[in-house]
Motif scaffolding. Structure first.
Motif, PDB file in Angstrom:
ATOM      1  N   TYR A   1       0.081   3.250  -9.401  1.00  0.00           N
ATOM      2  CA  TYR A   1       0.934   2.825  -8.299  1.00  0.00           C
ATOM      3  C   TYR A   1       2.391   2.861  -8.733  1.00  0.00           C
ATOM      4  N   ALA A   2       3.274   2.948  -7.756  1.00  0.00           N
ATOM      5  CA  ALA A   2       4.708   2.863  -8.033  1.00  0.00           C
ATOM      6  C   ALA A   2       5.118   1.403  -8.139  1.00  0.00           C
ATOM      7  N   GLY A   3       6.051   1.116  -9.041  1.00  0.00           N
ATOM      8  CA  GLY A   3       6.469  -0.261  -9.271  1.00  0.00           C
ATOM      9  C   GLY A   3       7.039  -0.946  -8.048  1.00  0.00           C
ATOM     10  N   GLU A   4       7.547  -0.171  -7.099  1.00  0.00           N
ATOM     11  CA  GLU A   4       8.164  -0.769  -5.912  1.00  0.00           C
ATOM     12  C   GLU A   4       7.165  -1.558  -5.074  1.00  0.00           C
ATOM     13  N   TYR A   5       5.869  -1.299  -5.254  1.00  0.00           N
ATOM     14  CA  TYR A   5       4.863  -2.002  -4.463  1.00  0.00           C
ATOM     15  C   TYR A   5       4.360  -3.278  -5.143  1.00  0.00           C
ATOM     16  N   VAL A   6       4.806  -3.525  -6.371  1.00  0.00           N
ATOM     17  CA  VAL A   6       4.387  -4.730  -7.101  1.00  0.00           C
ATOM     18  C   VAL A   6       5.378  -5.835  -6.778  1.00  0.00           C
TER      19      VAL A   6
ATOM     20  N   PRO B   1     -13.499   2.316   0.812  1.00  0.00           N
ATOM     21  CA  PRO B   1     -13.179   3.702   1.166  1.00  0.00           C
ATOM     22  C   PRO B   1     -12.529   4.421  -0.012  1.00  0.00           C
ATOM     23  N   SER B   2     -12.691   5.725  -0.048  1.00  0.00           N
ATOM     24  CA  SER B   2     -12.079   6.515  -1.108  1.00  0.00           C
ATOM     25  C   SER B   2     -10.567   6.373  -1.083  1.00  0.00           C
ATOM     26  N   ILE B   3      -9.978   6.355  -2.249  1.00  0.00           N
ATOM     27  CA  ILE B   3      -8.525   6.262  -2.338  1.00  0.00           C
ATOM     28  C   ILE B   3      -7.916   7.614  -1.977  1.00  0.00           C
ATOM     29  N   PRO B   4      -6.989   7.676  -1.023  1.00  0.00           N
ATOM     30  CA  PRO B   4      -6.378   8.964  -0.700  1.00  0.00           C
ATOM     31  C   PRO B   4      -5.598   9.511  -1.884  1.00  0.00           C
ATOM     32  N   GLU B   5      -5.619  10.826  -2.048  1.00  0.00           N
ATOM     33  CA  GLU B   5      -4.903  11.436  -3.167  1.00  0.00           C
ATOM     34  C   GLU B   5      -3.396  11.284  -3.014  1.00  0.00           C
ATOM     35  N   LYS B   6      -2.920  11.236  -1.783  1.00  0.00           N
ATOM     36  CA  LYS B   6      -1.495  11.078  -1.530  1.00  0.00           C
ATOM     37  C   LYS B   6      -1.286   9.941  -0.536  1.00  0.00           C
ATOM     38  N   ALA B   7      -0.132   9.312  -0.640  1.00  0.00           N
ATOM     39  CA  ALA B   7       0.175   8.179   0.240  1.00  0.00           C
ATOM     40  C   ALA B   7       0.979   8.603   1.459  1.00  0.00           C
ATOM     41  N   GLU B   8       1.007   9.886   1.738  1.00  0.00           N
ATOM     42  CA  GLU B   8       1.766  10.375   2.888  1.00  0.00           C
ATOM     43  C   GLU B   8       1.217   9.783   4.174  1.00  0.00           C
ATOM     44  N   GLY B   9       2.114   9.294   5.016  1.00  0.00           N
ATOM     45  CA  GLY B   9       1.712   8.718   6.295  1.00  0.00           C
ATOM     46  C   GLY B   9       1.319   7.257   6.207  1.00  0.00           C
TER      47      GLY B   9
END
Length: 230
Positions: free
Chosen positions: A21-26, A59-67
């Motif tokens: 994950y990107a640090g901005e979400y922590v 659910p499966s984790i999406p490969e990209k967080a687009e959208g």
């Protein structure tokens, strides 16, 4: 998800699911989601949801967080944290030293320790206070080459990996920086990881430049730990 070999004489492939994950979400919102999803009482609504998700699977984790907006990403992260077996708590070594060696640009790339340490502590506290089984916590120090600059100045017979453990877990300086996290996580080992840098190229670029081919020091022992080894 990746596969890695496990075992000595009879080796077998082991699948490891990892959520990066990107640090901005922590932050505080992630803490709130973890608190909401980690059941505090048996037979509570959150407990029934957790049991249902454990049986059905997430659910499966999406490969990209687009959208996906920030709230969706943090909800997904919180679900994965609550259902995980092992939590890897990542500390940026650049936030543990007073100076970084490669100029202003390098300095701007480092996170302030205060920007994420308390978030880790709160997440671990909510998990400990829940009805969930106790989770394994693995403390990983990334960019540990920054600490190597300090290691070179001390008089010690410890190798670098041993010294990092002593410095962060036992020395007054390390305990002062990481004390709240160490107390909450109850870890007895630190896993430093780093790649060897081309120091001349890094000084010229004003940011870390790895030597080629890239070799990640500490990666093998970290993978053993994640897979349940010593």
């Amino acid at each position: 998800q990746f596969r890695t070999l496990d075992g000595d004489m009879f080796k077998e492939y082991v699948n490891v699911d990892v959520l990066d994950y990107a640090g901005e979400y922590v932050g505080e919102k992630l803490v709130e989601y973890v608190k909401a999803f980690a059941p505090q009482r048996i037979l509570s609504l959150s407990w029934f949801v957790y049991v249902y998700e454990s049986v059905r699977g997430l659910p499966s984790i999406p490969e990209k967080a687009e959208g996906m907006d920030s709230a969706e990403i943090q909800r997904l992260m919180a679900k994965q944290i609550v259902h995980s077996d092992t939590l890897c708590v990542i500390v940026d070594a650049g936030s543990l030293v007073s100076e970084v060696p490669y100029g202003d640009e390098d300095y701007r790339m480092q996170e302030e320790l205060s920007s994420y340490l308390e978030t880790y502590v709160q997440i671990l506290r909510h998990l400990d206070q829940s009805t969930l089984d106790e989770k394994e916590v693995v403390l990983v120090v990334t960019k540990a080459d920054y600490l190597y600059q300090l290691y070179r100045t001390v008089d010690t017979r410890l190798d670098f990996f041993q010294w990092v453990n002593y410095h962060l877990l036992e020395s007054p300086e390390g305990r002062e920086k990481l004390g709240p996290l160490l107390n909450q996580a109850q870890v007895d080992r630190v896993h430093p990881v780093y790649y060897d840098l081309d120091h001349d190229a890094s000084l010229e670029a004003g940011e870390p430049v790895p030597e080629r081919p890239i070799s990640v020091n500490g990666a093998r022992s970290l993978l053993r730990r994640i897979k349940g080894g010593a």
